[in-house]
Write an enzyme that holds these catalytic residues in place. Structure first.
Site, PDB file in Angstrom:
ATOM      1  N   ASP A 164       0.769  -1.168  -0.117  1.00 23.78           N
ATOM      2  CA  ASP A 164      -0.161   0.056  -0.042  1.00 23.78           C
ATOM      3  C   ASP A 164       0.789   1.294   0.026  1.00 23.78           C
ATOM      4  O   ASP A 164       1.446   1.520   1.059  1.00 23.78           O
ATOM      5  CB  ASP A 164      -0.839   0.135   1.176  1.00 23.78           C
ATOM      6  CG  ASP A 164      -1.856   1.087   1.294  1.00 23.78           C
ATOM      7  OD1 ASP A 164      -1.768   2.137   0.426  1.00 23.78           O
ATOM      8  OD2 ASP A 164      -2.686   1.265   1.986  1.00 23.78           O
ATOM      9  N   TYR A 205     -10.605  14.309  -6.087  1.00 24.16           N
ATOM     10  CA  TYR A 205      -9.789  13.506  -7.042  1.00 24.16           C
ATOM     11  C   TYR A 205      -9.024  14.503  -8.082  1.00 24.16           C
ATOM     12  O   TYR A 205      -7.880  14.288  -8.229  1.00 24.16           O
ATOM     13  CB  TYR A 205     -10.421  12.540  -7.943  1.00 24.16           C
ATOM     14  CG  TYR A 205      -9.870  11.797  -8.955  1.00 24.16           C
ATOM     15  CD1 TYR A 205      -8.905  10.912  -8.881  1.00 24.16           C
ATOM     16  CD2 TYR A 205     -10.119  12.042 -10.168  1.00 24.16           C
ATOM     17  CE1 TYR A 205      -8.370  10.238  -9.568  1.00 24.16           C
ATOM     18  CE2 TYR A 205      -9.562  11.355 -11.478  1.00 24.16           C
ATOM     19  CZ  TYR A 205      -8.374  10.468 -11.024  1.00 24.16           C
ATOM     20  OH  TYR A 205      -7.739   9.782 -11.873  1.00 24.16           O
ATOM     21  N   ALA A 239      -6.403  16.328  -6.217  1.00 22.33           N
ATOM     22  CA  ALA A 239      -5.370  15.529  -5.973  1.00 22.33           C
ATOM     23  C   ALA A 239      -4.270  15.715  -7.224  1.00 22.33           C
ATOM     24  O   ALA A 239      -3.149  15.589  -7.108  1.00 22.33           O
ATOM     25  CB  ALA A 239      -5.595  14.123  -5.422  1.00 22.33           C
ATOM     26  N   LYS A 240      -4.867  15.123  -8.324  1.00 20.25           N
ATOM     27  CA  LYS A 240      -4.102  15.138  -9.655  1.00 20.25           C
ATOM     28  C   LYS A 240      -3.601  16.536  -9.996  1.00 20.25           C
ATOM     29  O   LYS A 240      -2.387  16.261 -10.472  1.00 20.25           O
ATOM     30  CB  LYS A 240      -5.051  14.556 -10.754  1.00 20.25           C
ATOM     31  CG  LYS A 240      -5.313  13.008 -10.392  1.00 20.25           C
ATOM     32  CD  LYS A 240      -4.093  11.935 -10.191  1.00 20.25           C
ATOM     33  CE  LYS A 240      -4.707  10.721 -10.602  1.00 20.25           C
ATOM     34  NZ  LYS A 240      -3.712   9.733 -10.410  1.00 20.25           N
ATOM     35  N   ILE A 269     -10.197   6.314 -20.442  1.00 19.79           N
ATOM     36  CA  ILE A 269      -9.588   4.939 -20.855  1.00 19.79           C
ATOM     37  C   ILE A 269     -10.452   4.011 -20.619  1.00 19.79           C
ATOM     38  O   ILE A 269     -10.947   3.878 -19.506  1.00 19.79           O
ATOM     39  CB  ILE A 269      -8.428   5.017 -20.204  1.00 19.79           C
ATOM     40  CG1 ILE A 269      -7.392   6.287 -20.204  1.00 19.79           C
ATOM     41  CG2 ILE A 269      -7.578   3.899 -20.588  1.00 19.79           C
ATOM     42  CD1 ILE A 269      -6.987   6.395 -21.839  1.00 19.79           C
TER      43      ILE A 269
END
Length: 240
Positions: free
Chosen positions: A55, A144, A147-148, A177
Site C-alpha cells: 500500500d 480527485y 489531488a491530480k 480510458i
C-alpha cells in the site's frame, strides 16, 4: 542490458498495460499493489514481471517493501491511485468530507510522494519518474481532480531536484480510458457515449495508449523532456 522498472498499482488496467509493455521490451518489471490476486494475474506467463504487495500510501508498508527491491531502479511509474469517492459511504457531514478528501489525496498524491522519496537513493542516472495524472486535474473533479492537480504541481519541483542527477520527471494525463476498473462498473452507456463523443478522435483511449506514452517518456528519445504534463486524451481537451 535490461532496465529495472517499478510500476505501482500494477494489478489492473493502465498499470498492467505499462508493466507488460516494458516486460515485452525486455526490461525487468516489479509490479506492486494492495491485492495479490490481480498482481499475480499481471505476472502470469511473464517471467520478467515480479509481483509485490504494498500500500503506497502507508509509510510502514513502503519501508518494508524496500527490502524486496533491487538497489537500482531505472524507471519509477507512480500509477497507484484512483477516485476514492467511488468507494465512499455517502455521508455528507464535515468529518466525512475531511475523510473522503484526504482519501483521494493519500491515494493519488501522497502515494507518489512517499514512493518517490522511499526509492530516491536507488533512482539511476539516465532514468525517469513518470506519474499518472488525469484530465480531471484540468476539468475540476472534486477531491480527485485536486489531488491530480497537486501531483502535477509537485512534479515541477521534483523535476528540478532530479534533473542534476540526469533523471527526468513527468506526468501522463489520460482522458477517458476504457477497459479499466476506474469506474467500478458504474459507467452508464450514456455517460460513456458522451465521453467518447467529446474526443476529437471519436474513440475511447486504451491502456496501451497510455503504456506507449509512459514508455516514450522513459526512453532515450525523451531525455530533454522533464517537468511536463503530457495529455493523452484523444483531443478532449486541447492545449497550445
Amino acid at each position: 542490458m535490461p532496465r529495472t522498472i517499478l510500476v505501482t498499482g500494477g494489478g489492473t488496467g493502465i498499470g498492467r498495460a505499462v508493466a507488460h509493455h516494458f516486460a515485452d521490451a525486455g526490461d525487468d518489471v516489479i509490479v506492486t499493489g494492495r491485492r495479490p490476486g490481480p498482481l499475480d494475474e499481471t505476472a502470469a506467463g511473464r517471467r520478467r514481471v515480479r509481483p509485490l504487495v504494498c500500500d503506497h500510501a502507508d509509510p510502514a508498508a513502503l519501508t518494508a517493501l524496500l527490502d524486496a527491491l533491487p538497489d537500482r531502479i531505472d524507471v519509477l511509474v507512480n500509477n497507484a491511485g484512483g477516485n476514492t469517492d467511488l468507494d465512499a459511504d455517502g455521508a455528507t457531514d464535515l468529518a466525512a468530507c475531511a475523510r473522503d478528501f484526504r482519501a483521494n489525496l493519500d491515494a493519488n498524491l501522497l502515494s507518489a510522494v512517499l514512493t518517490t522519496k522511499a526509492v530516491d537513493d536507488r533512482l539511476a542516472a539516465g532514468g525517469a519518474v513518470v506519474h499518472l495524472g488525469s484530465i480531471a486535474a484540468d476539468h475540476g473533479n472534486g477531491a480527485y481532480g485536486a489531488a491530480k492537480a497537486g501531483l502535477a504541481s509537485w512534479n515541477i519541483g521534483l523535476s528540478r531536484t532530479l534533473g542534476p542527477r540526469d533523471i527526468t520527471a513527468n506526468v501522463v494525463s489520460p482522458g477517458y480510458i476504457a477497459d479499466t476498473d476506474f469506474f467500478r462498473d458504474r459507467l452508464t452507456d450514456e455517460r460513456r457515449d458522451h465521453l467518447v463523443t467529446a474526443s476529437a478522435v471519436g474513440r475511447a483511449g486504451s491502456p496501451d495508449d497510455i503504456a506507449g506514452t509512459v514508455a516514450f517518456l522513459a526512453s532515450p528519445a525523451a531525455r530533454h523532456i522533464t517537468g511536463q504534463v503530457l495529455n493523452v486524451n484523444g483531443g478532449t481537451r486541447g492545449t497550445r
